[in-house]
Design an enzyme around this catalytic site. Structure first.
Site, PDB file in Angstrom:
ATOM      1  N   GLU A 262       6.245  28.110  40.894  1.00 45.76           N
ATOM      2  CA  GLU A 262       6.962  29.295  41.387  1.00 45.76           C
ATOM      3  C   GLU A 262       5.902  30.243  41.941  1.00 45.76           C
ATOM      4  O   GLU A 262       4.944  30.589  41.240  1.00 45.76           O
ATOM      5  CB  GLU A 262       7.736  29.975  40.254  1.00 45.76           C
ATOM      6  CG  GLU A 262       8.995  29.216  39.884  1.00 45.76           C
ATOM      7  CD  GLU A 262       9.726  29.840  38.699  1.00 45.76           C
ATOM      8  OE1 GLU A 262      10.959  29.938  38.761  1.00 45.76           O
ATOM      9  OE2 GLU A 262       9.073  30.218  37.702  1.00 45.76           O
ATOM     10  N   ASN A 300      12.851  30.019  34.456  1.00 46.47           N
ATOM     11  CA  ASN A 300      13.007  30.441  33.059  1.00 46.47           C
ATOM     12  C   ASN A 300      14.242  31.316  32.872  1.00 46.47           C
ATOM     13  O   ASN A 300      14.876  31.278  31.820  1.00 46.47           O
ATOM     14  CB  ASN A 300      11.759  31.169  32.564  1.00 46.47           C
ATOM     15  CG  ASN A 300      10.613  30.205  32.301  1.00 46.47           C
ATOM     16  OD1 ASN A 300      10.811  28.997  32.301  1.00 46.47           O
ATOM     17  ND2 ASN A 300       9.419  30.732  32.092  1.00 46.47           N
TER      18      ASN A 300
END
Ligand code: CAA
Length: 391
Positions: A262, A300
């Site tokens: 990411e 997440n």
């Protein structure tokens, strides 16, 4: 209330539908593109399909109706179908999840990267060192003692030995990778690095001290990256005099295997730093997805509420092993939620869940009591020999 005799289908729906809803909310909020949301879950967690493609295959109408019925029961706003899901369900539309690219053009190196630095000697740091060295980069890595530095080399050698045993690597390749590594116990060894990635303790005070030190030590023009999963990158950038050079490169565990990074920019990150890191991510064989500096980033923020819900489902009396099995069989995920919690570490998971709860202020995101208890008891997962399962 969910009874212990809940079927595998019900277990899967209970845990997966709110996660799908949440993914649609990210799209609705324009936090990330449909392709990046789906690629995040596919390449970060090894899911066979991203949430939006999965929704397309199940049918938005069915998921919306099931969630609406559940919302009527629980009143939990995380179960309320988001407006975009409602609209797709009404219109019979699809999300075109995995399809297409993230919309960006092929990134180019805007700054030269030949020497990479890594700070840290834990699991993530070791994996990140391996990724860069295997891609042909000379890597300087900094740890607190010779023992810890030796541990990184041992981790990488063991991983490559496993590949050699499977006929996927050779002794020559292993030696070439090990020859690119230079361990050091002093941060000054990073002075000439073109990019430094830090993977040290998830503690704001410890990381801000490191960033202000890197700012003083590392040559001008170098990129300073963090692999934090739970701290605001803007706070780390603010402890330097060069916030434009600071960026997030969030790798997934185990870093040599999971293909995702990411790439997290703050409002101050220079576009050329973003583009260079996107080019570098592709060059080391990873898939980059772009997102803003918000708690949990893409993966997440979608993954941990689901893991937390699994713990709450177990608190309602459903056996852990039945939940793990249902998720693997029904949804095809590579690991059940408790197996994954034990890999990630309950301490890390709890920290992420607290962060998500604080930022999004949803009562449904409050960390499950059992997770808090596991951490208090030191049952952190595989690394301590016991977590939800025993190793
Ligand atoms: N280090 C290096 N390589 C490893 C490894 C490790 N720790 N564990 C497994 N591997 C390699 C194996 O050598 C094997 O390689 P080849 O395919 O080249 O032979 C490959 O990974 C597959 O391993 P196995 O066949 O032994 O086992 P598996 O098929 O069960 O796969 C797994 C293991 C890749 C970990 C798989 O279970 C998986 O994808 N799990 C999901 C993990 C996940 O969701 N990670 C994200 C956690 S969240 C996070 O990291 C973010 C955060 O901020 C906390």
């Amino acid at each position: 209330m969910t009874a212990p005799e809940t079927t595998p289908e019900q277990i899967a729906q209970t845990l997966i539908y709110p996660y799908l809803n949440h993914a649609v909310k990210f799209l609705q909020d324009e936090y990330a593109t449909a392709a990046d949301i789906d690629n995040g879950m596919r390449f970060g967690c090894g899911y066979p399909a991203g949430p939006l493609a999965y929704l397309d295959s199940v049918g938005p109408g069915m998921v919306r109706d099931a969630l609406a019925a559940r919302y009527a029961e629980t009143g939990d706003s995380l179960h309320k179908p988001v407006a975009l899901l409602d609209r797709m369900a009404d219109e019979g539309g699809t999300f075109h999840g995995n399809a297409g690219s993230s919309g960006a053009t092929v990134p180019e190196f805007k700054r030269d990267i030949t020497r990479v630095g890594v700070v840290g000697t834990g699991t993530m740091a070791s994996g990140i060192v391996q990724v860069f060295a295997q891609a042909g980069y000379d890597v300087v890595f900094v740890g607190r003692s010779q023992d810890k530095l030796d541990g990184v080399v041992g981790y990488i050698a063991k991983n490559i030995d496993r590949a050699i045993a499977k006929g996927k690597s050779t002794e020559e390749d292993k030696q070439a990778v090990l020859d690119r590594l230079a361990g050091a116990t002093e941060r000054v060894a990073l002075a000439d690095a073109d990019l430094v990635v830090e993977a040290i303790a998830e503690d704001l005070a410890i990381k801000t001290e490191l960033f202000s030190d890197l700012d003083a030590l590392v040559k001008p023009g170098a990129i300073l990256a963090t692999t934090t999963s739970s701290l605001p990158i803007a706070r780390l950038a603010a402890s330097t005099t060069r916030p434009g050079d600071v960026i997030g490169m969030h790798f997934f565990n185990p870093a040599p295997v999971m293909k995702l990074v990411e790439i997290v920019t703050t409002p101050q990150t220079e576009p050329e730093v973003d583009e260079t890191v996107r080019a570098l991510t592709a060059k080391v064989g990873k898939v980059g997805v772009s997102c803003g500096d918000r708690a949990g980033f893409i993966v997440n923020a979608l993954l941990f509420p689901y893991l937390n819900d699994a713990v709450k489902l177990a608190e309602d009396g459903v056996e852990l092993s039945r939940i793990d099995a249902a998720i693997k069989e029904q949804v095809g995920l590579p690991m059940g939620p408790f197996e994954l919690l034990d890999v990630v570490g309950n301490d890390v998971s709890l920290a992420i869940e607290k962060e998500l709860h604080a930022e999004f202020e949803e009562p449904g995101l409050a960390p499950a009591a059992t997770l808090e208890r596991k951490v208090a008891e030191g049952k952190l997962g595989r690394k301590t020999g016991e977590g939800f399962h025993t190793y």
